[in-house]
Design a protein around this motif. Structure first.
Motif: not given
Length: 62
Positions: A5, A7-9, A19, A38, A40-44
């Motif tokens: 996976y 991350t968004s970054a 972004e 998603v 914990n509010r982080r996107k993978f």
């Protein structure tokens, strides 16, 4: 085999986008950008899904 996976970054770095652009890509149904998982509010994003999306985009634009 373990799924990889990003991350968004990492996705923003992969495509050299901001972004806001990532946000727009996710909202565009026509573009068909892969949906993230998603946690914990982080996107993978699944690397396999991104690769498949890239191939489809290349096929459509060819």
């Amino acid at each position: 085999m373990q799924k990889q996976y990003l991350t968004s970054a990492q996705v923003m770095s992969r495509y050299s986008i901001s972004e806001m652009t990532l946000f727009r890509w996710q909202k565009s149904e026509k573009l068909g950008f892969p949906k993230p998982m998603v946690v914990n509010r982080r996107k993978f994003f699944k690397v396999d899904d991104l690769t498949a999306w890239e191939r489809e985009r290349a096929r459509v634009s060819a």
